[in-house]
Design a protein around this motif. Structure first.
Motif, PDB file in Angstrom:
ATOM      1  N   ARG A  34       1.245  -8.262 -11.306  1.00  7.84           N
ATOM      2  CA  ARG A  34       0.909  -7.337 -10.410  1.00  7.84           C
ATOM      3  C   ARG A  34      -0.362  -6.945 -10.826  1.00  7.84           C
ATOM      4  O   ARG A  34      -0.614  -6.558 -11.909  1.00  7.84           O
ATOM      5  CB  ARG A  34       2.080  -6.329 -10.418  1.00  7.84           C
ATOM      6  CG  ARG A  34       3.327  -6.549  -9.883  1.00  7.84           C
ATOM      7  CD  ARG A  34       4.420  -5.359  -9.893  1.00  7.84           C
ATOM      8  NE  ARG A  34       3.974  -4.255 -10.691  1.00  7.84           N
ATOM      9  CZ  ARG A  34       4.832  -4.039 -11.868  1.00  7.84           C
ATOM     10  NH1 ARG A  34       5.699  -4.561 -12.107  1.00  7.84           N
ATOM     11  NH2 ARG A  34       4.206  -2.717 -12.400  1.00  7.84           N
ATOM     12  N   ILE A  35      -1.225  -6.802  -9.762  1.00  9.09           N
ATOM     13  CA  ILE A  35      -2.623  -6.224  -9.803  1.00  9.09           C
ATOM     14  C   ILE A  35      -2.547  -4.948  -9.042  1.00  9.09           C
ATOM     15  O   ILE A  35      -2.462  -4.784  -7.713  1.00  9.09           O
ATOM     16  CB  ILE A  35      -3.600  -7.141  -9.144  1.00  9.09           C
ATOM     17  CG1 ILE A  35      -3.590  -8.588  -9.752  1.00  9.09           C
ATOM     18  CG2 ILE A  35      -5.044  -6.631  -9.274  1.00  9.09           C
ATOM     19  CD1 ILE A  35      -4.656  -9.543  -8.931  1.00  9.09           C
ATOM     20  N   GLU A  36      -2.639  -3.792  -9.922  1.00  9.02           N
ATOM     21  CA  GLU A  36      -2.691  -2.440  -9.161  1.00  9.02           C
ATOM     22  C   GLU A  36      -3.905  -1.827  -9.249  1.00  9.02           C
ATOM     23  O   GLU A  36      -4.749  -2.064 -10.073  1.00  9.02           O
ATOM     24  CB  GLU A  36      -1.468  -1.743 -10.205  1.00  9.02           C
ATOM     25  CG  GLU A  36      -0.142  -2.177 -10.195  1.00  9.02           C
ATOM     26  CD  GLU A  36       0.982  -1.526 -10.730  1.00  9.02           C
ATOM     27  OE1 GLU A  36       0.441  -0.398 -11.336  1.00  9.02           O
ATOM     28  OE2 GLU A  36       1.994  -1.792 -10.568  1.00  9.02           O
TER      29      GLU A  36
ATOM     30  N   ALA B  46      -5.280  -2.605 -13.291  1.00  2.00           N
ATOM     31  CA  ALA B  46      -4.209  -2.975 -14.106  1.00  2.00           C
ATOM     32  C   ALA B  46      -3.730  -4.153 -13.797  1.00  2.00           C
ATOM     33  O   ALA B  46      -3.411  -4.258 -12.730  1.00  2.00           O
ATOM     34  CB  ALA B  46      -3.350  -1.857 -14.599  1.00  2.00           C
ATOM     35  N   ILE B  47      -3.275  -5.067 -14.814  1.00  8.43           N
ATOM     36  CA  ILE B  47      -2.870  -6.372 -14.554  1.00  8.43           C
ATOM     37  C   ILE B  47      -1.416  -5.932 -15.363  1.00  8.43           C
ATOM     38  O   ILE B  47      -1.312  -5.776 -16.472  1.00  8.43           O
ATOM     39  CB  ILE B  47      -3.409  -7.569 -15.007  1.00  8.43           C
ATOM     40  CG1 ILE B  47      -5.040  -7.784 -14.668  1.00  8.43           C
ATOM     41  CG2 ILE B  47      -2.422  -8.944 -15.031  1.00  8.43           C
ATOM     42  CD1 ILE B  47      -4.692  -7.997 -13.066  1.00  8.43           C
ATOM     43  N   ILE B  48      -0.212  -6.253 -14.659  1.00  4.38           N
ATOM     44  CA  ILE B  48       0.844  -5.806 -15.360  1.00  4.38           C
ATOM     45  C   ILE B  48       1.789  -7.278 -15.224  1.00  4.38           C
ATOM     46  O   ILE B  48       1.924  -7.916 -14.246  1.00  4.38           O
ATOM     47  CB  ILE B  48       1.835  -4.789 -14.732  1.00  4.38           C
ATOM     48  CG1 ILE B  48       0.791  -3.694 -14.575  1.00  4.38           C
ATOM     49  CG2 ILE B  48       3.118  -4.618 -15.059  1.00  4.38           C
ATOM     50  CD1 ILE B  48       1.180  -2.557 -14.021  1.00  4.38           C
ATOM     51  N   GLY B  49       2.365  -7.647 -16.236  1.00  3.72           N
ATOM     52  CA  GLY B  49       3.249  -9.019 -16.438  1.00  3.72           C
ATOM     53  C   GLY B  49       4.509  -8.656 -15.895  1.00  3.72           C
ATOM     54  O   GLY B  49       4.701  -7.819 -15.407  1.00  3.72           O
ATOM     55  N   MET B  50       5.112  -9.803 -15.811  1.00  4.89           N
ATOM     56  CA  MET B  50       6.472  -9.801 -15.211  1.00  4.89           C
ATOM     57  C   MET B  50       7.493  -8.874 -15.954  1.00  4.89           C
ATOM     58  O   MET B  50       8.622  -8.298 -15.510  1.00  4.89           O
ATOM     59  CB  MET B  50       7.003 -11.422 -15.584  1.00  4.89           C
ATOM     60  CG  MET B  50       8.470 -11.530 -14.756  1.00  4.89           C
ATOM     61  SD  MET B  50       9.307 -13.128 -15.064  1.00  4.89           S
ATOM     62  CE  MET B  50       7.812 -14.066 -14.427  1.00  4.89           C
TER      63      MET B  50
ATOM     64  N   HIS C  58       0.972  -1.115   0.069  1.00  7.99           N
ATOM     65  CA  HIS C  58      -0.088  -0.030   0.037  1.00  7.99           C
ATOM     66  C   HIS C  58       0.862   1.390   0.016  1.00  7.99           C
ATOM     67  O   HIS C  58       1.546   1.612   1.119  1.00  7.99           O
ATOM     68  CB  HIS C  58      -0.796   0.069   1.280  1.00  7.99           C
ATOM     69  CG  HIS C  58      -1.734  -1.145   1.233  1.00  7.99           C
ATOM     70  ND1 HIS C  58      -2.893  -1.560   0.619  1.00  7.99           N
ATOM     71  CD2 HIS C  58      -1.787  -2.511   2.062  1.00  7.99           C
ATOM     72  CE1 HIS C  58      -3.565  -2.293   0.684  1.00  7.99           C
ATOM     73  NE2 HIS C  58      -2.824  -3.100   1.840  1.00  7.99           N
ATOM     74  N   LEU C  59       0.965   1.934  -1.205  1.00  3.03           N
ATOM     75  CA  LEU C  59       2.029   2.884  -1.267  1.00  3.03           C
ATOM     76  C   LEU C  59       1.272   4.247  -1.412  1.00  3.03           C
ATOM     77  O   LEU C  59      -0.094   4.389  -1.427  1.00  3.03           O
ATOM     78  CB  LEU C  59       2.842   2.934  -2.405  1.00  3.03           C
ATOM     79  CG  LEU C  59       3.380   1.721  -2.476  1.00  3.03           C
ATOM     80  CD1 LEU C  59       4.269   1.359  -3.949  1.00  3.03           C
ATOM     81  CD2 LEU C  59       4.445   1.564  -1.430  1.00  3.03           C
ATOM     82  N   LYS C  60       1.488   5.462  -1.677  1.00  2.85           N
ATOM     83  CA  LYS C  60       1.027   6.721  -1.655  1.00  2.85           C
ATOM     84  C   LYS C  60       0.154   6.819  -2.868  1.00  2.85           C
ATOM     85  O   LYS C  60      -1.162   7.332  -2.633  1.00  2.85           O
ATOM     86  CB  LYS C  60       2.081   7.737  -1.843  1.00  2.85           C
ATOM     87  CG  LYS C  60       1.358   9.222  -1.809  1.00  2.85           C
ATOM     88  CD  LYS C  60       2.662  10.272  -1.753  1.00  2.85           C
ATOM     89  CE  LYS C  60       2.141  11.655  -1.628  1.00  2.85           C
ATOM     90  NZ  LYS C  60       3.093  12.627  -1.602  1.00  2.85           N
ATOM     91  N   ASP C  61       0.528   6.532  -3.940  1.00  2.00           N
ATOM     92  CA  ASP C  61      -0.235   6.539  -5.337  1.00  2.00           C
ATOM     93  C   ASP C  61      -0.869   5.237  -5.586  1.00  2.00           C
ATOM     94  O   ASP C  61      -1.823   5.418  -6.637  1.00  2.00           O
ATOM     95  CB  ASP C  61       0.669   6.958  -6.505  1.00  2.00           C
ATOM     96  CG  ASP C  61       1.377   8.475  -6.214  1.00  2.00           C
ATOM     97  OD1 ASP C  61       0.693   9.160  -5.335  1.00  2.00           O
ATOM     98  OD2 ASP C  61       2.359   8.800  -6.510  1.00  2.00           O
ATOM     99  N   VAL C  62      -0.561   4.064  -5.235  1.00  2.00           N
ATOM    100  CA  VAL C  62      -0.978   2.730  -5.721  1.00  2.00           C
ATOM    101  C   VAL C  62      -0.896   1.871  -4.844  1.00  2.00           C
ATOM    102  O   VAL C  62       0.033   1.684  -3.678  1.00  2.00           O
ATOM    103  CB  VAL C  62      -0.207   2.439  -6.890  1.00  2.00           C
ATOM    104  CG1 VAL C  62       1.581   2.270  -6.356  1.00  2.00           C
ATOM    105  CG2 VAL C  62      -0.526   1.170  -7.598  1.00  2.00           C
TER     106      VAL C  62
END
Length: 115
Positions: free
Chosen positions: A69-71, A84-88, A49-53
């Protein structure tokens, strides 16, 4: 003897802002995670859990880079979509406004032909 002013309690204006997944969002993500673990595809996860994401990272093994990564980015709510879903390799696989719709791309990887 010197008197110090009392410590101020945090107010909504000076609280550290942090993006987090809501309970309903986590239920959807963990449901998919459970199915993938049962299929032997995934083994570990991490939540940031970050500031922007807010990031839910999925690992095949504990000691490697995340395969997905599910962002959740609230700033992109009105533009490309909150999730968003981001790959490796850092490529965005799917982006959208509805978490269930975005996660369908990972569900397709669970379906295999049985011969």
């Amino acid at each position: 003897m010197t008197l110090e002013p009392p410590a101020q309690f945090p107010t909504p204006n000076n609280l550290p802002q942090q993006v987090a997944f809501h309970r309903t969002e986590l239920a959807i993500i963990l449901s998919l995670y459970g199915r993938m673990v049962a299929a032997g595809e995934w083994r570990d996860y991490g939540i940031s859990h970050l500031k922007d994401v807010a990031v839910f990272s999925v690992f095949r093994r504990s000691a490697e880079n995340p395969i997905y990564r599910i962002e959740k980015r609230p700033k992109l709510r009105q533009k490309q979509g909150l999730y968003a879903i981001i790959g490796m390799d850092g490529q965005i696989l799917k982006r959208g406004h509805d978490l269930k719709t975005v996660l369908r791309i990972l569900d397709k990887k669970l379906i295999r032909s049985v011969t």
